[in-house]
Design an enzyme around this catalytic site. Structure first.
Site, PDB file in Angstrom:
ATOM      1  N   HIS A  21       0.868  -1.187   0.000  1.00 22.33           N
ATOM      2  CA  HIS A  21       0.000   0.000   0.000  1.00 22.33           C
ATOM      3  C   HIS A  21       0.900   1.231   0.000  1.00 22.33           C
ATOM      4  O   HIS A  21       2.134   1.122  -0.030  1.00 22.33           O
ATOM      5  CB  HIS A  21      -0.994  -0.040   1.158  1.00 22.33           C
ATOM      6  CG  HIS A  21      -0.402  -0.094   2.534  1.00 22.33           C
ATOM      7  ND1 HIS A  21       0.421   0.890   3.043  1.00 22.33           N
ATOM      8  CD2 HIS A  21      -0.505  -1.039   3.513  1.00 22.33           C
ATOM      9  CE1 HIS A  21       0.782   0.576   4.275  1.00 22.33           C
ATOM     10  NE2 HIS A  21       0.245  -0.597   4.578  1.00 22.33           N
ATOM     11  N   HIS A  24       4.040   1.568   2.352  1.00 24.12           N
ATOM     12  CA  HIS A  24       5.291   0.935   1.914  1.00 24.12           C
ATOM     13  C   HIS A  24       5.948   1.759   0.806  1.00 24.12           C
ATOM     14  O   HIS A  24       7.159   1.979   0.801  1.00 24.12           O
ATOM     15  CB  HIS A  24       5.036  -0.487   1.389  1.00 24.12           C
ATOM     16  CG  HIS A  24       4.273  -1.358   2.338  1.00 24.12           C
ATOM     17  ND1 HIS A  24       3.001  -1.806   2.071  1.00 24.12           N
ATOM     18  CD2 HIS A  24       4.590  -1.853   3.557  1.00 24.12           C
ATOM     19  CE1 HIS A  24       2.574  -2.535   3.093  1.00 24.12           C
ATOM     20  NE2 HIS A  24       3.511  -2.577   4.000  1.00 24.12           N
ATOM     21  N   CYS A 130       3.126 -11.159  19.644  1.00 23.21           N
ATOM     22  CA  CYS A 130       2.150 -10.615  18.696  1.00 23.21           C
ATOM     23  C   CYS A 130       2.571 -10.995  17.287  1.00 23.21           C
ATOM     24  O   CYS A 130       3.653 -10.609  16.835  1.00 23.21           O
ATOM     25  CB  CYS A 130       2.047  -9.091  18.812  1.00 23.21           C
ATOM     26  SG  CYS A 130       1.038  -8.393  17.467  1.00 23.21           S
ATOM     27  N   CYS A 133       3.028  -8.029  14.816  1.00 19.17           N
ATOM     28  CA  CYS A 133       4.343  -7.368  14.927  1.00 19.17           C
ATOM     29  C   CYS A 133       5.479  -8.371  14.760  1.00 19.17           C
ATOM     30  O   CYS A 133       6.635  -7.964  14.640  1.00 19.17           O
ATOM     31  CB  CYS A 133       4.529  -6.717  16.294  1.00 19.17           C
ATOM     32  SG  CYS A 133       3.347  -5.456  16.736  1.00 19.17           S
ATOM     33  N   CYS A 155      -2.247  -6.056  21.803  1.00 15.97           N
ATOM     34  CA  CYS A 155      -1.123  -5.302  21.220  1.00 15.97           C
ATOM     35  C   CYS A 155      -1.634  -3.899  20.855  1.00 15.97           C
ATOM     36  O   CYS A 155      -2.673  -3.774  20.216  1.00 15.97           O
ATOM     37  CB  CYS A 155      -0.634  -6.033  19.968  1.00 15.97           C
ATOM     38  SG  CYS A 155       0.389  -4.988  18.913  1.00 15.97           S
ATOM     39  N   HIS A 158      -1.874  -3.581  16.851  1.00 17.14           N
ATOM     40  CA  HIS A 158      -2.826  -4.398  16.103  1.00 17.14           C
ATOM     41  C   HIS A 158      -4.187  -4.554  16.779  1.00 17.14           C
ATOM     42  O   HIS A 158      -5.123  -5.074  16.175  1.00 17.14           O
ATOM     43  CB  HIS A 158      -2.211  -5.771  15.785  1.00 17.14           C
ATOM     44  CG  HIS A 158      -1.063  -5.649  14.830  1.00 17.14           C
ATOM     45  ND1 HIS A 158       0.243  -5.464  15.257  1.00 17.14           N
ATOM     46  CD2 HIS A 158      -1.033  -5.613  13.479  1.00 17.14           C
ATOM     47  CE1 HIS A 158       1.023  -5.340  14.192  1.00 17.14           C
ATOM     48  NE2 HIS A 158       0.288  -5.428  13.107  1.00 17.14           N
ATOM     49  N   LYS A 311      -2.627   4.411  11.876  1.00 21.31           N
ATOM     50  CA  LYS A 311      -1.674   3.973  10.866  1.00 21.31           C
ATOM     51  C   LYS A 311      -2.414   3.206   9.765  1.00 21.31           C
ATOM     52  O   LYS A 311      -3.165   2.276  10.046  1.00 21.31           O
ATOM     53  CB  LYS A 311      -0.643   3.056  11.520  1.00 21.31           C
ATOM     54  CG  LYS A 311       0.400   2.534  10.563  1.00 21.31           C
ATOM     55  CD  LYS A 311       1.418   1.662  11.285  1.00 21.31           C
ATOM     56  CE  LYS A 311       2.354   1.015  10.292  1.00 21.31           C
ATOM     57  NZ  LYS A 311       2.515  -0.410  10.494  1.00 21.31           N
ATOM     58  N   LYS A 314      -3.040  -2.770   5.829  1.00 19.19           N
ATOM     59  CA  LYS A 314      -3.863  -3.740   5.099  1.00 19.19           C
ATOM     60  C   LYS A 314      -4.696  -4.551   6.059  1.00 19.19           C
ATOM     61  O   LYS A 314      -5.851  -4.848   5.783  1.00 19.19           O
ATOM     62  CB  LYS A 314      -2.958  -4.676   4.287  1.00 19.19           C
ATOM     63  CG  LYS A 314      -2.473  -4.055   3.008  1.00 19.19           C
ATOM     64  CD  LYS A 314      -3.454  -4.294   1.865  1.00 19.19           C
ATOM     65  CE  LYS A 314      -3.089  -3.385   0.727  1.00 19.19           C
ATOM     66  NZ  LYS A 314      -3.600  -3.718  -0.551  1.00 19.19           N
TER      67      LYS A 314
HETATM   68  N1  MSP Z   1       9.151  -6.937   7.648  1.00 15.62           N
HETATM   69  C1  MSP Z   1       9.251  -5.904   8.627  1.00 15.62           C
HETATM   70  C2  MSP Z   1      10.519  -5.098   8.442  1.00 15.62           C
HETATM   71  C3  MSP Z   1      11.801  -5.860   8.460  1.00 15.62           C
HETATM   72  S1  MSP Z   1      13.169  -4.865   8.137  1.00 15.62           S
HETATM   73  C4  MSP Z   1      14.466  -5.806   8.506  1.00 15.62           C
HETATM   74  C5  MSP Z   1       8.047  -4.983   8.540  1.00 15.62           C
HETATM   75  N2  MSP Z   1       7.390  -4.978   7.384  1.00 15.62           N
HETATM   76  S2  MSP Z   1       6.081  -4.114   7.061  1.00 15.62           S
HETATM   77  O1  MSP Z   1       5.712  -4.480   5.724  1.00 15.62           O
HETATM   78  O2  MSP Z   1       5.121  -4.296   8.080  1.00 15.62           O
HETATM   79  O3  MSP Z   1       6.432  -2.591   7.112  1.00 15.62           O
HETATM   80  C6  MSP Z   1       7.683  -2.102   6.815  1.00 15.62           C
HETATM   81  C7  MSP Z   1       7.709  -0.631   6.609  1.00 15.62           C
HETATM   82  O4  MSP Z   1       6.715  -0.189   5.680  1.00 15.62           O
HETATM   83  C8  MSP Z   1       7.473   0.285   7.799  1.00 15.62           C
HETATM   84  O5  MSP Z   1       8.558   0.335   8.674  1.00 15.62           O
HETATM   85  C9  MSP Z   1       7.341   1.597   7.065  1.00 15.62           C
HETATM   86  O6  MSP Z   1       8.599   1.987   6.589  1.00 15.62           O
HETATM   87  C10 MSP Z   1       6.457   1.178   5.905  1.00 15.62           C
HETATM   88  N3  MSP Z   1       5.070   1.353   6.248  1.00 15.62           N
HETATM   89  C11 MSP Z   1       4.110   0.400   6.415  1.00 15.62           C
HETATM   90  N4  MSP Z   1       2.938   1.023   6.731  1.00 15.62           N
HETATM   91  C12 MSP Z   1       3.117   2.358   6.769  1.00 15.62           C
HETATM   92  C13 MSP Z   1       2.296   3.466   7.003  1.00 15.62           C
HETATM   93  N5  MSP Z   1       1.016   3.367   7.263  1.00 15.62           N
HETATM   94  N6  MSP Z   1       2.876   4.692   6.944  1.00 15.62           N
HETATM   95  C14 MSP Z   1       4.195   4.867   6.659  1.00 15.62           C
HETATM   96  N7  MSP Z   1       4.995   3.845   6.441  1.00 15.62           N
HETATM   97  C15 MSP Z   1       4.491   2.581   6.502  1.00 15.62           C
HETATM   98  O7  MSP Z   1       7.764  -4.275   9.484  1.00 15.62           O
END
Ligand code: MSP
Length: 531
Positions: A21, A24, A130, A133, A155, A158, A311, A314
């Protein structure tokens, strides 16, 4: 040894339990702009991104989808995670998947080293976990549940109860690194940014670090430990290592991968969302210290994209796919908007109205209009041949000086990941040039033969200004700026846009008289949205 250290920046690797989304895409876009800017400076750069494929969360998503975890991740990576890089126009140097053999072998090797160094031991673990997380929680981390989880501890991220684990694991002796981490961060106060993130991490470390499981016995989807095949590496202690395994940690000495490691290590920036700060600013450097490797020079924790004050995610069904915005506005406007409208490091909300308003004011009417007016007038009044710009008056000198100031502000700002300040500095320069055009009224000058030289200077000033803007905005909006570069004859006259240097951009008069200027399609066509 490599001659000099490359600038190495990495994004987190994203979970492939679902499709990407804009949260990311936000991180990857910021990383891409930061690294393109460094390239535009002429620096050696390595930009890494990738996906986190192991762990319970992905395993359960695959089960729910009725396929094996490997099939699940293969499909999502091919159909969603690789394509999104094209969609947002990311120019990453590598893409790491944690199911790749290079990663698996090097993770196993890394933990052997840490174990040989005396920082791994076996013990029973009991406590909350969790899955959202993928984190062992301390009881103080949980909050009171509401609604269907009334009366339970949940959590805070979540909103769901943590699962109670009881298993014998291998532990990483995190507690041994508290003093060293504090010493490192006191000596390098910029190693965690923004400042609020630094303070949060320091107080967490000062409360005392406890040892943490580095393996899981009840999970099968992961990297087995080399000395205990019954256990897989805890997903975070597998994922964090991507930053090392992808650049050649543990590679055959003398191999190209080993050379890459020498060239880039340590990471200059680990760019992360604030949700995963603790993993990156506490566990990750401690792991590296345990293996005698240098920690990252900087961990930058940016804010969240929010929906309804929470935040975007998905799992809460609030995720907006990047294509939804890019199909309408294009990748350049997407990149511009998120980095310009939200102060990097703070939370921000996306709204169609705000996106549309800024697109119209700053891109279509601002830069787009300047480019179309400027090029059209050279075509119309000078048959598309750039006129000479001799005899600058005070009005032109103001533009020349403003450009120098814009570069002085933008270069250090973007270097420090303060994107909005950098983008706004260039935007203000564009506003000034638009004002200059309005004041000089070249369309009036064109009617008077006696003003021919004056018209030459004005037209030359506009196109020279566009030359500088194309270079300065190329890291932010590569597609539109390469179109602009073509229109003003930059390619034919000065060579590839990517080879123009920030240090040189304020040098006035780079486009020689006679350069062919053409009027192309609008850089930012006006967009009607259904209100
Ligand atoms: N897989 C772990 C990270 C491992 S790194 C060694 C993880 N993945 S994640 O897909 O949940 O999210 C990773 C990153 O995506 C977040 O740290 C952030 O950089 C970005 N984001 C995910 N959702 C976000 C928002 N709603 N807003 C801004 N950034 C977001 O955590």
């Amino acid at each position: 040894m490599a001659e000099s250290k490359a600038f190495f920046l990495a994004t987190p690797i994203y979970y492939v339990n679902d499709a990407p989304h804009i949260g990311h895409a936000y991180t990857t876009t910021a990383a891409d702009v930061a690294t393109r800017w460094r390239r535009q400076r002429g620096e050696d750069v390595w930009f890494l991104t990738g996906v986190d494929e192991h762990g319970t969360k992905v395993q359960r998503a695959a089960e729910a989808g009725g396929v094996t975890p490997q099939e699940w991740v293969d499909r999502l990576v091919a159909d969603a995670w690789l394509p999104v890089l094209e969609t947002i126009d990311a120019a990453n140097d590598d893409f790491i998947r944690t199911t790749e053999p290079r990663h698996r072998e090097r993770v196993q090797r890394f933990w052997e080293v840490v174990r040989e160094n005396g920082y791994v031991y076996s013990a029973p673990y009991e406590g909350p976990y969790c899955v959202g997380c993928e984190e062992f929680k301390l009881s103080g981390d949980l909050v009171d549940g509401t609604g269907e989880f009334e009366g339970e501890k949940v959590c805070p991220v979540h909103g769901r109860p943590a699962e109670q684990l009881q298993e014998t694991n291998w532990f990483f002796k995190l507690s041994a690194f508290g003093d060293r981490l504090i010493e490192y961060y006191e000596a390098n106060p910029d190693a965690i940014q923004p400042r609020s993130a630094y303070n949060e991490v320091m107080s967490f470390i000062r409360q005392g670090l406890v040892d943490i499981s580095m393996s899981r016995s009840s999970v099968s989807w992961g990297i087995p430990l080399s000395w205990d095949a019954e256990q897989v590496t805890y997903v975070w202690f597998d994922a964090l290592l991507n930053y090392a395994t992808a650049v050649g940690y543990g590679a055959e000495p003398g191999s190209a991968d080993a050379e890459l490691f020498d060239r880039v290590w340590p990471p200059d920036v680990n760019l992360v969302g604030k949700d995963i700060l603790r993993f990156h600013a506490v566990y990750w450097p401690a792991m590296l210290m345990a293996a005698d490797l240098a920690p990252p020079r900087k961990v930058f924790a940016h804010g969240w994209l929010l929906v309804g004050g929470e935040k975007m995610s998905k799992s809460k069904l609030t995720g907006i796919a990047p294509e939804q915005i890019i199909d309408t506005f294009g990748s350049d406007a997407f990149r511009y908007y998120f980095l310009r409208a939200i102060q990097f490091g703070q939370d921000g909300s996306f709204s169609w109205e705000d996106m549309h308003a800024r697109y119209t004011a700053e891109l279509a009417n601002g830069l787009g209009n300047l480019a179309s007016r400027g090029t059209a007038m050279v075509v119309r009044y000078r048959d598309g041949a750039l006129p000479a710009g001799h005899d600058l008056t005070g009005a032109e000198q103001q533009i020349v000086d403003a450009l120098a100031r814009a570069v002085e502000v933008a270069d250090p700002a973007i270097g420090e990941l303060d994107f909005s300040t950098g983008i706004v500095a260039v935007k203000e320069f564009i506003d000034l040039v638009n004002l200059y055009v309005t004041e000089q009224e070249p369309w009036v000058l064109a009617k008077d033969e006696a003003q021919a030289t004056r018209l030459d200077v004005v037209l030359n000033t506009i196109i020279e200004s566009l030359r500088a803007v194309a270079v300065l905005y190329n890291p932010v909006m590569p597609k539109a700026m390469s179109a602009l570069w073509e229109q003003i004859g930059g390619q034919a006259q000065l060579g590839p846009l990517a080879e123009q240097r920030i240090a040189n951009v304020a040098t006035w008069g780079q486009l020689a008289p006679g350069t062919a200027v053409t009027k192309g399609a609008a850089l930012f066509p006006r967009i009607e949205v259904d209100e």
